[in-house]
Design a protein around this motif. Structure first.
Motif, PDB file in Angstrom:
ATOM      1  N   VAL A 203       0.820  -1.214   0.000  1.00 46.25           N
ATOM      2  CA  VAL A 203       0.000   0.000   0.000  1.00 46.25           C
ATOM      3  C   VAL A 203       0.855   1.266   0.000  1.00 46.25           C
ATOM      4  O   VAL A 203       0.615   2.175  -0.808  1.00 46.25           O
ATOM      5  CB  VAL A 203      -0.989  -0.019   1.189  1.00 46.25           C
ATOM      6  CG1 VAL A 203      -1.535   1.378   1.483  1.00 46.25           C
ATOM      7  CG2 VAL A 203      -2.142  -0.978   0.902  1.00 46.25           C
TER       8      VAL A 203
ATOM      9  N   THR B  60       0.813   3.888  -3.177  1.00 41.47           N
ATOM     10  CA  THR B  60       0.395   5.263  -2.916  1.00 41.47           C
ATOM     11  C   THR B  60       1.458   6.248  -3.386  1.00 41.47           C
ATOM     12  O   THR B  60       1.146   7.281  -4.009  1.00 41.47           O
ATOM     13  CB  THR B  60       0.128   5.452  -1.417  1.00 41.47           C
ATOM     14  OG1 THR B  60      -0.906   4.536  -0.996  1.00 41.47           O
ATOM     15  CG2 THR B  60      -0.314   6.876  -1.113  1.00 41.47           C
TER      16      THR B  60
ATOM     17  N   ILE C  67      -5.900   9.942  -3.119  1.00 45.31           N
ATOM     18  CA  ILE C  67      -5.488   8.549  -3.293  1.00 45.31           C
ATOM     19  C   ILE C  67      -6.023   7.695  -2.146  1.00 45.31           C
ATOM     20  O   ILE C  67      -5.799   8.008  -0.979  1.00 45.31           O
ATOM     21  CB  ILE C  67      -3.957   8.441  -3.366  1.00 45.31           C
ATOM     22  CG1 ILE C  67      -3.416   9.263  -4.542  1.00 45.31           C
ATOM     23  CG2 ILE C  67      -3.518   6.983  -3.479  1.00 45.31           C
ATOM     24  CD1 ILE C  67      -1.917   9.470  -4.504  1.00 45.31           C
ATOM     25  N   GLU C  68      -6.735   6.651  -2.500  1.00 41.80           N
ATOM     26  CA  GLU C  68      -7.141   5.620  -1.546  1.00 41.80           C
ATOM     27  C   GLU C  68      -6.435   4.330  -1.945  1.00 41.80           C
ATOM     28  O   GLU C  68      -6.424   3.969  -3.123  1.00 41.80           O
ATOM     29  CB  GLU C  68      -8.651   5.386  -1.582  1.00 41.80           C
ATOM     30  CG  GLU C  68      -9.506   6.599  -1.256  1.00 41.80           C
ATOM     31  CD  GLU C  68     -10.980   6.266  -1.382  1.00 41.80           C
ATOM     32  OE1 GLU C  68     -11.380   5.143  -1.006  1.00 41.80           O
ATOM     33  OE2 GLU C  68     -11.728   7.125  -1.880  1.00 41.80           O
ATOM     34  N   ALA C  69      -5.859   3.646  -0.993  1.00 47.36           N
ATOM     35  CA  ALA C  69      -5.195   2.378  -1.282  1.00 47.36           C
ATOM     36  C   ALA C  69      -5.419   1.429  -0.114  1.00 47.36           C
ATOM     37  O   ALA C  69      -5.308   1.828   1.048  1.00 47.36           O
ATOM     38  CB  ALA C  69      -3.699   2.582  -1.516  1.00 47.36           C
TER      39      ALA C  69
ATOM     40  N   THR D  49      -6.214   0.468  -5.573  1.00 48.68           N
ATOM     41  CA  THR D  49      -6.037   1.912  -5.401  1.00 48.68           C
ATOM     42  C   THR D  49      -7.054   2.667  -6.230  1.00 48.68           C
ATOM     43  O   THR D  49      -7.458   2.226  -7.309  1.00 48.68           O
ATOM     44  CB  THR D  49      -4.623   2.372  -5.825  1.00 48.68           C
ATOM     45  OG1 THR D  49      -4.499   2.280  -7.253  1.00 48.68           O
ATOM     46  CG2 THR D  49      -3.543   1.523  -5.174  1.00 48.68           C
TER      47      THR D  49
ATOM     48  N   ALA E 259      -7.610   6.836  -7.397  1.00 52.61           N
ATOM     49  CA  ALA E 259      -6.984   8.158  -7.384  1.00 52.61           C
ATOM     50  C   ALA E 259      -7.653   9.044  -8.429  1.00 52.61           C
ATOM     51  O   ALA E 259      -8.388   8.566  -9.299  1.00 52.61           O
ATOM     52  CB  ALA E 259      -5.482   8.042  -7.663  1.00 52.61           C
TER      53      ALA E 259
END
Length: 251
Positions: free
Chosen positions: A159, A163, A174-176, A240, A242
């Motif tokens: 992760v 990221t 950004i989500e991971a 992820t 983004a």
């Protein structure tokens, strides 16, 4: 990928538990962050078209496009999904700037023939400002297996690393997170304890129906818990999401 892997993918991606699970994760992410929905969606490295077909069935109003390095797989993907699919290279995408409202890519940025910084720069370029990028990537180098050899995986990730790659490429929001987490102990058993040799069979293929259904049920439970807010400290894959920032300008 080696040519036989495309045959395995084409035959399995509508039924095999892992494909159904990753498709469900992508659809959840796309429903939550659709990007610029008036513009087409790109599947970058679309294989034989399973992701495009599933997205088309779920979001029938969305225009779809795909690019795939293997020309014969690109033909299969177009036939399976009805999308506009071309043969080409993710390192040099053959599209004008800001062509797409969203892009997805499943286990492609990690391919040994792909330069991740170049590919992410290209995906940034072809996304419109406010567009969404959704990536799935395999996790942890220590989970490398015979399957990675067959599909030519260049790297497995974490992760924080995923990221950082997206942030360096200019993406924001950004989500991971890890997924395929509840089944991680089985992956460790298979890949680190049993330690399949390089010439062993691919992970893709037909499973006994009872086993396939059981594995998929575990991923459904995990997905339901994730929708309730549960996050996992480890897993077999990294997902992820983004955004290309609005009115962004690259230096």
């Amino acid at each position: 990928m080696e040519a036989p892997e495309y045959d395995l993918m084409d035959a399995a991606e509508d039924r095999m538990w892992w494909y159904r699970a990753v498709h469900a994760r992508l659809l959840d992410a796309l429903a939550r962050r659709p990007g610029a929905a008036a513009l087409p969606l790109l599947d970058a490295g679309c294989g034989t078209g399973g992701v495009l077909a599933r997205i088309g069935a779920t979001f029938p109003a969305r225009r779809l496009a795909g690019i795939e390095f293997n020309p014969s797989a690109a033909v299969r993907a177009a036939q399976k999904s009805g999308a506009d699919v071309v043969a080409g290279d993710i390192n040099t995408l053959p599209y004008p700037d800001a062509s797409f409202g969203a892009a997805v890519s499943v286990d492609v940025i990690c391919h040994r023939a792909v330069d991740p910084k170049t590919a992410l720069s290209e995906l940034f370029r072809v996304l419109a400002p406010g567009g969404t990028l959704i990536l799935n990537l395999p996790s942890y180098e220590w989970l490398r297996s015979a399957h990675d050899i067959r599909v030519h995986t260049g790297f497995r990730t974490t992760v924080p690393r995923a990221t950082a790659l997206l942030a360096d490429a200019g993406f924001v929001e950004i989500e991971a997170g890890y997924w395929n987490s509840l089944l991680l102990p089985l992956m460790v058993l298979q890949r680190r304890v049993l330690q399949h040799a390089p010439g062993d069979a691919s992970d893709v293929g037909e499973f006994p129906p009872w086993l396939d259904a059981s594995l998929f049920a575990v991923t459904r439970l995990e997905r339901a818990l994730a929708r309730m807010g549960l996050r996992y400290p480890a897993g077999g894959s990294v997902l992820t999401i983004a955004t290309r920032p609005p009115e962004s300008h690259r230096a």
